[in-house]
Design an enzyme around this catalytic site. Structure first.
Site, short mmCIF file in Angstrom:
data_model
loop_
_atom_site.label_atom_id
_atom_site.label_comp_id
_atom_site.label_asym_id
_atom_site.label_seq_id
_atom_site.Cartn_x
_atom_site.Cartn_y
_atom_site.Cartn_z
N THR A 66 35.45 25.35 41.36
CA THR A 66 34.46 26.16 40.64
C THR A 66 33.77 25.35 39.54
OG1 THR A 66 34.31 27.96 39.03
CG2 THR A 66 36.45 26.97 39.26
N ASP A 67 32.58 25.77 39.16
CA ASP A 67 31.89 25.12 38.03
C ASP A 67 32.54 25.46 36.69
OD1 ASP A 67 31.13 27.79 37.83
OD2 ASP A 67 28.98 27.40 37.62
N GLU A 68 33.44 26.47 36.70
CA GLU A 68 34.03 26.91 35.42
C GLU A 68 34.93 25.84 34.81
OE1 GLU A 68 35.24 31.05 35.35
OE2 GLU A 68 33.87 31.53 36.97
N TYR B 244 42.09 30.94 34.11
CA TYR B 244 41.61 30.69 35.49
C TYR B 244 41.03 29.28 35.60
CZ TYR B 244 38.24 30.61 39.35
OH TYR B 244 37.51 30.25 40.46
N LYS C 253 42.27 25.94 37.75
CA LYS C 253 41.43 25.27 38.77
C LYS C 253 41.22 23.80 38.37
CE LYS C 253 39.69 26.70 42.01
NZ LYS C 253 40.14 26.89 43.42
N LYS D 3 34.63 42.09 40.65
CA LYS D 3 33.68 41.10 40.13
C LYS D 3 32.37 41.84 39.85
CE LYS D 3 36.51 37.61 41.02
NZ LYS D 3 36.50 36.57 42.00
N LEU D 4 31.55 41.26 38.98
CA LEU D 4 30.40 41.98 38.41
C LEU D 4 29.53 42.70 39.46
CD1 LEU D 4 28.68 42.50 35.77
CD2 LEU D 4 27.28 40.61 36.55
N TYR E 274 48.73 43.65 63.09
CA TYR E 274 49.59 42.50 63.36
C TYR E 274 51.08 42.83 63.48
CZ TYR E 274 45.57 39.47 62.68
OH TYR E 274 44.36 38.84 62.82
P1 NAD Z 1 39.18 35.76 46.53
O1 NAD Z 1 40.03 36.17 45.38
O2 NAD Z 1 38.20 36.74 47.10
O3 NAD Z 1 40.10 35.28 47.75
C1 NAD Z 1 41.23 34.48 47.57
C2 NAD Z 1 42.06 34.53 48.85
O4 NAD Z 1 43.23 33.72 48.65
C3 NAD Z 1 42.56 35.94 49.19
O5 NAD Z 1 42.37 36.21 50.57
C4 NAD Z 1 44.04 35.90 48.84
O6 NAD Z 1 44.83 36.77 49.65
C5 NAD Z 1 44.37 34.43 49.10
N1 NAD Z 1 45.53 33.97 48.31
C6 NAD Z 1 45.75 34.18 46.98
N2 NAD Z 1 46.94 33.66 46.62
C7 NAD Z 1 47.47 33.10 47.74
C8 NAD Z 1 48.68 32.39 48.00
N3 NAD Z 1 49.58 32.19 47.03
N4 NAD Z 1 48.91 31.94 49.26
C9 NAD Z 1 47.99 32.15 50.25
N5 NAD Z 1 46.85 32.84 50.07
C10 NAD Z 1 46.58 33.30 48.82
O7 NAD Z 1 38.45 34.42 46.04
P2 NAD Z 1 37.00 33.87 46.39
O8 NAD Z 1 36.04 34.43 45.42
O9 NAD Z 1 36.75 34.00 47.85
O10 NAD Z 1 37.19 32.32 46.01
C11 NAD Z 1 37.68 31.39 46.99
C12 NAD Z 1 37.76 30.01 46.36
O11 NAD Z 1 36.48 29.61 45.89
C13 NAD Z 1 38.71 29.95 45.14
O12 NAD Z 1 39.40 28.73 45.19
C14 NAD Z 1 37.76 30.01 43.95
O13 NAD Z 1 38.32 29.33 42.85
C15 NAD Z 1 36.54 29.28 44.51
N6 NAD Z 1 35.25 29.68 43.91
C16 NAD Z 1 34.88 31.00 43.81
C17 NAD Z 1 33.64 31.35 43.29
C18 NAD Z 1 33.18 32.78 43.21
O14 NAD Z 1 32.11 33.06 42.63
N7 NAD Z 1 33.90 33.75 43.77
C19 NAD Z 1 32.76 30.35 42.84
C20 NAD Z 1 33.16 29.00 42.95
C21 NAD Z 1 34.40 28.69 43.49
P1 TYD Z 2 32.65 37.86 37.06
O1 TYD Z 2 32.01 38.46 38.26
O2 TYD Z 2 34.03 38.32 36.67
O3 TYD Z 2 32.59 36.26 37.25
P2 TYD Z 2 32.95 35.06 36.21
O4 TYD Z 2 33.66 35.62 35.03
O5 TYD Z 2 33.84 34.17 37.02
O6 TYD Z 2 31.64 34.43 35.88
O7 TYD Z 2 31.70 38.11 35.79
C1 TYD Z 2 30.35 37.67 35.80
C2 TYD Z 2 29.79 37.94 34.41
O8 TYD Z 2 29.72 39.36 34.22
C3 TYD Z 2 30.65 37.41 33.27
O9 TYD Z 2 29.80 36.95 32.23
C4 TYD Z 2 31.44 38.61 32.81
C5 TYD Z 2 30.48 39.77 33.06
N1 TYD Z 2 31.12 41.07 33.41
C6 TYD Z 2 30.77 42.22 32.69
O10 TYD Z 2 29.93 42.20 31.77
N2 TYD Z 2 31.37 43.40 33.05
C7 TYD Z 2 32.30 43.48 34.05
O11 TYD Z 2 32.83 44.57 34.33
C8 TYD Z 2 32.63 42.28 34.77
C9 TYD Z 2 33.64 42.32 35.89
C10 TYD Z 2 32.01 41.11 34.41
#
Ligand code: NAD
Ligand code: TYD
Length: 352
Positions: free
Chosen positions: A133-135, A158, A162, A197-198, A349
């Site tokens: 992630t960029d975070e 988090y 990462k 998520k937002l 399953y």
């Molecule tokens: P998500 O939370 O939707 O999915 C995570 C998946 O991992 C789930 O299916 C969960 O069951 C599985 N998992 C969790 N713990 C596990 C474990 N111990 N063993 C096996 N499986 C496990 O996450 P996402 O948003 O799809 O993100 C996927 C990846 O991309 C992550 O590594 C995250 O850091 C990265 N990422 C996410 C975003 C975003 O905006 N969502 C952006 C950049 C990078």
């Molecule tokens: P989020 O989707 O949790 O992603 P991230 O924190 O990884 O960027 O949140 C996106 C943005 O929205 C973040 O600035 C936090 C804000 N946010 C709210 O204002 N209210 C909410 O209920 C949530 C979940 C997020």
């Protein structure tokens, strides 16, 4: 295209399910193994359309369990790993940081160890792709972008977990010559995202006329990329990325939270036949997230110039498609928010 056996971790999650679908459908000569623990964020309903394909295999398991991970690698002799499994929600990391240490750090090191052992005779042609992630780069103020060379400065449990996993991936390359590649992506949005998520949370709350909890003043900025464009980038990095390199992925698409929320409110008013302005009334300013990062913004020029990837969708189109998907899949939203989806694995399953 040569045959490959690829392990995708976290394939039942939001981004992982789009990556699994793309690989299963586009590379019929590959055998795709989806390893997922099915935490609250894992939902096999996301993959209903590919689960009967002959090149798709699901394995339920926990990457924190080293014995299990080692046995899986010994059984399968994978050619490549695309590692997405993670705890991914910042708010949950503030409540329970240790879950993030275990899955994101210990789980990643377990996979690195298993790959290192499995590829000890020769690592030629193998690839360990770590999705991050960029975070990890921390928080920006008004100007500037995250580059691949930006020093790590994670601010939440988090992003710290990462960052730790990224460091271990690079250390295994440096120390053991493991062939690795890493990408760091900005915020994703699109179908199948867990509604904590937002964007999916707010779409669901607008649908149900529930309050929209905006943290602080809503002035934090995020850089949004459509999830299928991230999956396309992962395909490109897996196949064309240079060993040992890092690629930043983003859409050059920055939005202040409050502006983005108003776009969603207005679009949903139109789609639901409500008076324009009705959903904005649901906006409720709440206490800010602890340590809330102000701004993320990715410079994606490296992947664009060197690997030829670019986003396929403009944001206006992407957000319309996203809202339409959630409105057309209200059962999915209801199953996820009620917990019904947790029973899907048992019904699908239990006898396999
Ligand atoms: P998500 O939370 O939707 O999915 C995570 C998946 O991992 C789930 O299916 C969960 O069951 C599985 N998992 C969790 N713990 C596990 C474990 N111990 N063993 C096996 N499986 C496990 O996450 P996402 O948003 O799809 O993100 C996927 C990846 O991309 C992550 O590594 C995250 O850091 C990265 N990422 C996410 C975003 C975003 O905006 N969502 C952006 C950049 C990078
Ligand atoms: P989020 O989707 O949790 O992603 P991230 O924190 O990884 O960027 O949140 C996106 C943005 O929205 C973040 O600035 C936090 C804000 N946010 C709210 O204002 N209210 C909410 O209920 C949530 C979940 C997020």
């Amino acid at each position: 295209m040569t045959k490959q056996k690829i392990l995708i971790t976290g394939g039942a999650g939001f981004i992982g399910s789009h990556v699994v679908r793309l690989f299963v459908n586009n590379y019929s000569e590959y055998e795709i193994y989806n390893l997922d623990k099915l935490t609250y964020a894992g939902n096999l309903e996301n993959l209903k359309d590919v689960e009967s394909k002959s090149n798709y295999h699901f394995v339920k398991g926990d990457i924190v369990d080293a014995g299990f991970v080692n046995t899986l690698f010994a059984e399968h002799d994978f050619d490549g790993v695309i590692h997405l499994a993670a705890e991914s929600h910042v708010d949950r990391s503030i409540e329970s940081p240790m879950d993030f240490v275990m899955t994101n750090v210990v789980g990643t090191v377990n996979l690195l160890n298993a790959a290192k052992h499995s590829w000890k005779k020769t690592a030629a042609g193998k690839r360990f792709y770590h999705v991050s992630t960029d975070e990890v780069y921390g928080s920006l103020h008004e100007g500037g972008f995250f580059l691949e060379t930006t020093p790590y400065d994670p601010q939440s449990p988090y992003s710290a977990s990462k960052a730790g996993s990224d460091h271990f991936v690079r250390a295994y390359r440096n120390t053991y010559k493991l062939p690795v590649v890493i990408s760091n992506c900005s915020n994703n949005y699109g179908p199948n995202q867990f509604p904590e998520k937002l964007i999916p949370l707010f779409i669901n709350n607008i649908r149900n006329k529930k309050p929209l909890p905006v943290y602080g003043k809503g002035e934090n900025v995020r850089d949004w990329l459509y999830v299928i464009d991230h999956a396309r980038a992962i395909d490109v990095v897996y196949h064309k990325g240079k060993e040992g390199e890092t690629y930043n992925i983003g859409g050059f698409n920055e939005w202040k939270n409050i502006d983005l929320i108003k776009v969603i409110c207005r679009a949903m008013d139109k789609k639901l036949g409500r008076a324009i302005g009705e959903s904005e009334q649901l906006i409720t300013y709440v206490t800010d997230r602890a340590g809330h990062d102000l701004r993320y913004a990715i410079d994606a020029n490296k992947i664009m110039n060197e690997l030829g990837w670019k986003p396929s969708l403009q944001f206006e189109e992407g957000i319309e498609k996203t809202i339409d998907w959630y409105l057309a899949n209200q059962q999915w939203l209801d199953d996820v928010t009620s917990g019904n989806y947790l029973r899907y694995y048992e019904s699908m399953y239990a006898n396999r």
